[in-house]
Motif scaffolding. Structure first.
Motif, mmCIF file in Angstrom:
data_model
loop_
_atom_site.group_PDB
_atom_site.id
_atom_site.type_symbol
_atom_site.label_atom_id
_atom_site.label_comp_id
_atom_site.label_asym_id
_atom_site.label_seq_id
_atom_site.Cartn_x
_atom_site.Cartn_y
_atom_site.Cartn_z
ATOM 1 N N CYS A 144 -1.017 -24.896 37.313
ATOM 2 C CA CYS A 144 -2.356 -25.411 36.978
ATOM 3 C C CYS A 144 -2.527 -25.456 35.456
ATOM 4 N N GLY A 145 -1.899 -24.493 34.761
ATOM 5 C CA GLY A 145 -1.941 -24.506 33.301
ATOM 6 C C GLY A 145 -1.211 -25.709 32.736
ATOM 7 N N LEU A 146 -0.121 -26.087 33.407
ATOM 8 C CA LEU A 146 0.642 -27.232 32.901
ATOM 9 C C LEU A 146 -0.163 -28.520 33.030
ATOM 10 N N ILE A 147 -0.819 -28.712 34.158
ATOM 11 C CA ILE A 147 -1.606 -29.952 34.295
ATOM 12 C C ILE A 147 -2.838 -29.885 33.394
ATOM 13 N N SER A 148 -3.350 -28.695 33.195
ATOM 14 C CA SER A 148 -4.503 -28.557 32.291
ATOM 15 C C SER A 148 -4.109 -28.979 30.879
ATOM 16 N N GLU A 149 -2.926 -28.541 30.455
ATOM 17 C CA GLU A 149 -2.484 -28.910 29.104
ATOM 18 C C GLU A 149 -2.259 -30.422 29.014
ATOM 19 N N ASN A 150 -1.693 -31.016 30.083
ATOM 20 C CA ASN A 150 -1.561 -32.488 30.068
ATOM 21 C C ASN A 150 -2.916 -33.143 29.827
ATOM 22 N N ILE A 151 -3.935 -32.677 30.565
ATOM 23 C CA ILE A 151 -5.284 -33.259 30.427
ATOM 24 C C ILE A 151 -5.760 -33.108 28.980
ATOM 25 N N MET A 152 -5.547 -31.911 28.430
ATOM 26 C CA MET A 152 -6.087 -31.644 27.087
ATOM 27 C C MET A 152 -5.322 -32.395 26.000
ATOM 28 N N LEU A 153 -4.017 -32.638 26.233
ATOM 29 C CA LEU A 153 -3.245 -33.393 25.235
ATOM 30 C C LEU A 153 -3.484 -34.891 25.359
ATOM 31 N N LEU A 154 -3.819 -35.355 26.552
ATOM 32 C CA LEU A 154 -4.108 -36.790 26.730
ATOM 33 C C LEU A 154 -5.477 -37.161 26.147
ATOM 34 N N ALA A 155 -6.410 -36.240 26.191
ATOM 35 C CA ALA A 155 -7.798 -36.551 25.822
ATOM 36 C C ALA A 155 -7.945 -37.220 24.447
ATOM 37 N N PRO A 156 -7.289 -36.696 23.385
ATOM 38 C CA PRO A 156 -7.490 -37.322 22.074
ATOM 39 C C PRO A 156 -7.111 -38.802 22.036
ATOM 40 N N ALA A 157 -6.169 -39.228 22.876
ATOM 41 C CA ALA A 157 -5.766 -40.644 22.898
ATOM 42 C C ALA A 157 -6.916 -41.539 23.366
ATOM 43 N N TYR A 158 -7.893 -40.945 24.055
ATOM 44 C CA TYR A 158 -9.062 -41.701 24.540
ATOM 45 C C TYR A 158 -10.303 -41.388 23.708
ATOM 46 N N GLY A 159 -10.098 -40.708 22.578
ATOM 47 C CA GLY A 159 -11.245 -40.325 21.736
ATOM 48 C C GLY A 159 -12.038 -39.178 22.324
ATOM 49 N N LEU A 160 -11.448 -38.498 23.320
ATOM 50 C CA LEU A 160 -12.148 -37.411 24.010
ATOM 51 C C LEU A 160 -11.720 -36.053 23.476
ATOM 52 N N GLY A 161 -12.590 -35.074 23.628
ATOM 53 C CA GLY A 161 -12.274 -33.694 23.297
ATOM 54 C C GLY A 161 -12.400 -32.855 24.553
ATOM 55 N N THR A 162 -11.768 -31.681 24.522
ATOM 56 C CA THR A 162 -11.778 -30.800 25.690
ATOM 57 C C THR A 162 -11.946 -29.346 25.258
ATOM 58 N N ALA A 163 -12.323 -28.520 26.225
ATOM 59 C CA ALA A 163 -12.261 -27.073 26.038
ATOM 60 C C ALA A 163 -11.911 -26.463 27.393
ATOM 61 N N ALA A 164 -10.803 -25.723 27.427
ATOM 62 C CA ALA A 164 -10.489 -24.938 28.625
ATOM 63 C C ALA A 164 -11.524 -23.817 28.664
ATOM 64 N N LEU A 165 -12.213 -23.657 29.796
ATOM 65 C CA LEU A 165 -13.295 -22.669 29.849
ATOM 66 C C LEU A 165 -13.169 -21.779 31.077
#
Ligand SMILES: Cc1cc2nc3c(=O)[nH]c(=O)nc-3n(C[C@H](O)[C@H](O)[C@H](O)COP(=O)(O)O)c2cc1C
Length: 221
Positions: A144-165
């Motif tokens: 689950c951590g691996l897919i979470s990191e994928n989500i968080m690394l992809l976000a900047p390409a869409y102008g998005l930001g993230t926070a694992a909470l």
């Protein structure tokens, strides 16, 4: 955007604009994120993406429970042995010295509105895959951590930001009620996602890291 740029741009965003994230963008992001590796390709994740009135109901539920004991499906750390304790700033202590250009970690109170994120991605896994007769199988949570990191690394390409909470999953009863999550699933992590409010100073900080020599050992070179 290449992967090195994504890694350098990603950081925890703790101030979001209220603008909703189009579902089409999140679908594209998730198509890529789902390429994450996992033990035996088990893909041990069930993902629920909440926005709008559903997320508002969760924020409301968390706000009503503010100050109450937090209970998470995946046990939170009871203690921080060294060297991990020193990498956090204890309550009331002055900031740690951080390497030049980097800022020390900060202890924050729970934010029951998830920093105003317009969307939260909840990562869940199977209860009986995690709790096994001979003890805990940590690997689905690792995956689950691996897919979470994928989500968080992809976000900047869409102008998005993230926070694992971790704080976004501290009242699983609220999440189960609003999102109709069955008991067969454990809620592992919430990832706040949205457009960063770059006018808010909270989005300007960059967290420190230990020097490489402290955490990486080279052998056989
Ligand atoms: C599993 C996990 C849980 C986290 N939970 C929280 C949280 O509840 N609240 C919060 O403000 N940050 C949370 N964070 C973010 C970390 O504090 C952050 O990643 C760390 O301080 C490094 O900063 P950076 O993400 O900006 O590089 C979490 C991160 C991870 C990986």
């Amino acid at each position: 955007m290449d992967i090195i740029e994504s890694i350098e741009k990603r950081k925890s965003i703790r101030a979001f604009k209220p603008d909703p994230v189009p579902q089409s963008i999140l679908k594209e992001l998730m198509e890529h994120a789902l390429r994450a590796p996992s033990w035996g390709n088990t893909q041990p994740w069930d993902i629920i993406i909440a926005a709008g009135s559903k997320l508002e109901a969760i924020k409301q539920g968390f706000t009503e429970k503010a100050g109450q004991e937090v209970v998470a499906d995946i046990a939170r750390p009871q203690d921080f042995p060294e060297p991990y304790a020193s990498r956090r700033r204890p309550p009331g202590a002055p900031p740690q010295a951080a390497p030049a250009g980097q800022q020390p970690p900060v202890r924050r109170p729970m934010n029951t509105r998830f920093y105003n994120a317009p969307c939260v991605i909840y990562i869940c896994t199977g209860r009986t895959f995690y709790f096994q007769p001979k003890g805990i199988n940590a690997w689905p949570v690792y995956d689950c951590g691996l897919i979470s990191e994928n989500i968080m690394l992809l976000a900047p390409a869409y102008g998005l930001g993230t926070a694992a909470l971790a704080q976004a999953v501290t009242h699983p009863d609220v999440l189960r009620r609003v999102l109709e999550i069955p008991d067969s699933l454990l809620v592992v992590l919430g990832i706040a996602i949205g457009y960063p409010d770059w006018d808010d100073p909270a989005t300007h900080r960059r967290s420190a890291r230990e020097p490489m020599a402290q955490v990486v050992k080279w052998v056989g070179f």
